[in-house]
Design a protein around this motif. Structure first.
Motif, PDB file in Angstrom:
ATOM      1  N   HIS A  39      33.937  43.080  34.584  1.00 13.94           N
ATOM      2  CA  HIS A  39      33.880  42.688  33.171  1.00 13.94           C
ATOM      3  C   HIS A  39      33.056  43.728  32.409  1.00 13.94           C
ATOM      4  O   HIS A  39      33.583  44.730  32.012  1.00 13.94           O
ATOM      5  CB  HIS A  39      33.337  41.262  33.032  1.00 13.94           C
ATOM      6  N   ASP A 101      38.452  43.139  32.834  1.00 13.69           N
ATOM      7  CA  ASP A 101      38.914  42.111  31.902  1.00 13.69           C
ATOM      8  C   ASP A 101      38.175  42.199  30.565  1.00 13.69           C
ATOM      9  O   ASP A 101      37.007  42.580  30.509  1.00 13.69           O
ATOM     10  CB  ASP A 101      38.685  40.721  32.495  1.00 13.69           C
ATOM     11  N   ASP A 102      38.856  41.823  29.495  1.00  9.46           N
ATOM     12  CA  ASP A 102      38.283  41.499  28.175  1.00  9.46           C
ATOM     13  C   ASP A 102      38.142  42.662  27.184  1.00  9.46           C
ATOM     14  O   ASP A 102      38.038  42.418  25.998  1.00  9.46           O
ATOM     15  CB  ASP A 102      36.914  40.786  28.277  1.00  9.46           C
ATOM     16  N   HIS A 234      45.977  39.731  28.159  1.00  7.72           N
ATOM     17  CA  HIS A 234      44.990  38.738  28.632  1.00  7.72           C
ATOM     18  C   HIS A 234      44.992  37.558  27.651  1.00  7.72           C
ATOM     19  O   HIS A 234      43.949  37.004  27.346  1.00  7.72           O
ATOM     20  CB  HIS A 234      43.626  39.431  28.700  1.00  7.72           C
ATOM     21  N   HIS A 238      42.113  34.121  24.541  1.00  9.31           N
ATOM     22  CA  HIS A 238      41.321  33.959  25.766  1.00  9.31           C
ATOM     23  C   HIS A 238      41.187  32.480  26.133  1.00  9.31           C
ATOM     24  O   HIS A 238      40.084  31.959  26.333  1.00  9.31           O
ATOM     25  CB  HIS A 238      39.936  34.617  25.607  1.00  9.31           C
ATOM     26  N   PRO A 274      43.003  34.393  31.572  1.00 12.25           N
ATOM     27  CA  PRO A 274      41.596  34.182  31.210  1.00 12.25           C
ATOM     28  C   PRO A 274      40.944  33.128  32.107  1.00 12.25           C
ATOM     29  O   PRO A 274      41.583  32.125  32.451  1.00 12.25           O
ATOM     30  CB  PRO A 274      41.679  33.693  29.764  1.00 12.25           C
TER      31      PRO A 274
HETATM   32 ZN   LIG Z   1      38.568  37.306  30.363  1.00 11.16          ZN
END
Ligand SMILES: [Zn+2]
Length: 352
Positions: A39, A101-102, A234, A238, A274
């Motif tokens: 992350h 991710d993100d 993604h 989320h 997510p």
């Molecule tokens: Zn995420």
């Protein structure tokens, strides 16, 4: 994560490493490859209350992991190459695929230079509301409310309740308790309602987290121009897809791909769910991702890849590089497949 759970995970990893069991087990549990999840990648921060710390590793740790992987007997491959190997059953050499991710800004600032240094491909999964500056990073709202106040009041099952959180141990306990409670809701909407209520009461501006922490579309364009980088979807907001109606889940996946295509000029073939555990991504989501034509979709269910995953390309397990366990020896155990085999009771595919 509770202290006890952290201790159990750590001592399990230590036992597997120091007993040498992860070496002995590898031929049976190692599978054909591993997808790693990251992350945040950023330097350590001094705050004592960092309940989301498991979601971040340091650039030095990532550098160490990639140096070790470069020397190890594995191929470091993109999501497309991983998909080709899985779908063609080309499983002669073990591989590792790295994913983030993100779309935090530190991906560009701190992680990207480390990947470039080692010439390692990686994927970044983007919830499009983050670069659109409409995202609700609710876990950070919870952290901010508890971190900045000595007590917190909120509605629990329709009743006003108040919780003390003056010192750091109390803050940690309250965060764990409220986090588990929020995650136990049947619907995403209930969670968002509590978070908006808390943000309003304690004057936490939800929108600032996107500005401060997430890449905008210009930064994403810059990242996407690198041949090492794959951009994946993604969802838009989320959301824990299993906790919204089917038409919303489908729209979240489909829209995020369209928004990325419109903004970056590339159409994502890969998705990550997510949160991604068994409460957030289930067989309905695996089916939807396949119907929408995603080549692969990744969960956060822990595990390594086996040839059998050819039939479960939208329910792939991953191994998280957890900020609470930043030791190269833990990564070696995780990549060997030994730890996840024990956690999964030696079941190879978990797509139920
Ligand atoms: Zn995420």
């Amino acid at each position: 994560m509770t202290g006890l759970k952290k201790t159990i995970i750590r001592s399990g990893l230590e036992t597997l490493y120091f007993s040498g069991a992860h070496h002995l087990m590898r031929p049976f549990v190692g599978g054909i490859g591993v997808i790693l999840t990251l992350h945040h990648v950023r330097p350590p921060r001094p705050e004592r209350f960092q309940p989301n710390r498991l979601l971040e590793v340091t650039p030095d740790f990532l550098d160490g992991v990639l140096s070790w992987l470069r020397r190890a007997d594995v191929d470091l491959v993109s999501l497309d190459e991983m998909w080709r190997r899985l779908s063609e059953s080309d499983v002669g050499r073990r591989f590792v695929t790295l994913t983030i991710d993100d779309g935090y800004r530190d991906t560009l600032q701190w992680a990207h230079p480390v990947f470039k240094k080692h010439d390692v491909p990686f994927a970044v999964y983007i919830p499009t509301s983050f670069p659109d500056r409409l995202g609700e990073l609710w876990w950070l709202v919870l952290e901010a409310v508890i971190g900045r106040n000595e007590s917190v009041s909120l509605l629990v099952d329709g009743k006003e309740r108040s919780f003390e959180c003056a010192d750091v141990p109390e803050k940690r306990r309250l965060f764990d308790e409220l986090y588990l409670w929020l995650r136990s809701f049947k619907t995403e909407q209930e969670l968002r309602d509590v978070i908006r209520d808390l943000a309003g009461r304690y004057r936490v501006d939800i929108s600032t987290f996107c500005d401060e922490l997430c890449m905008n579309w210009d930064e994403l364009n810059q990242l996407a121009a690198d041949r090492l980088v794959t951009i994946g979807a993604h969802t838009v907001n989320h959301v824990m897809l299993a906790k919204v109606p089917e038409r919303s889940a489908r729209a979240e996946m489909e829209m995020s791909r369209s928004v990325i295509e419109a903004s970056l000029g590339l159409r994502p073939d890969h998705l990550s769910y997510p949160v991604g555990d068994a409460t957030s991504a289930r067989p309905r989501e695996f089916r939807l991702a396949a119907e929408l034509g995603f080549k692969t979709a990744a969960t956060t269910r822990p595990g390594v890849l086996f040839p059998e995953h050819r039939d479960y390309l939208t329910a792939l397990p991953r191994v998280s590089l957890n900020g609470e366990h930043q030791q190269l020896r833990y990564v070696r155990v995780l990549i060997s497949g030994a730890a996840t085999a024990v956690w999964n009771g030696f079941r190879r595919v978990d797509a139920a």
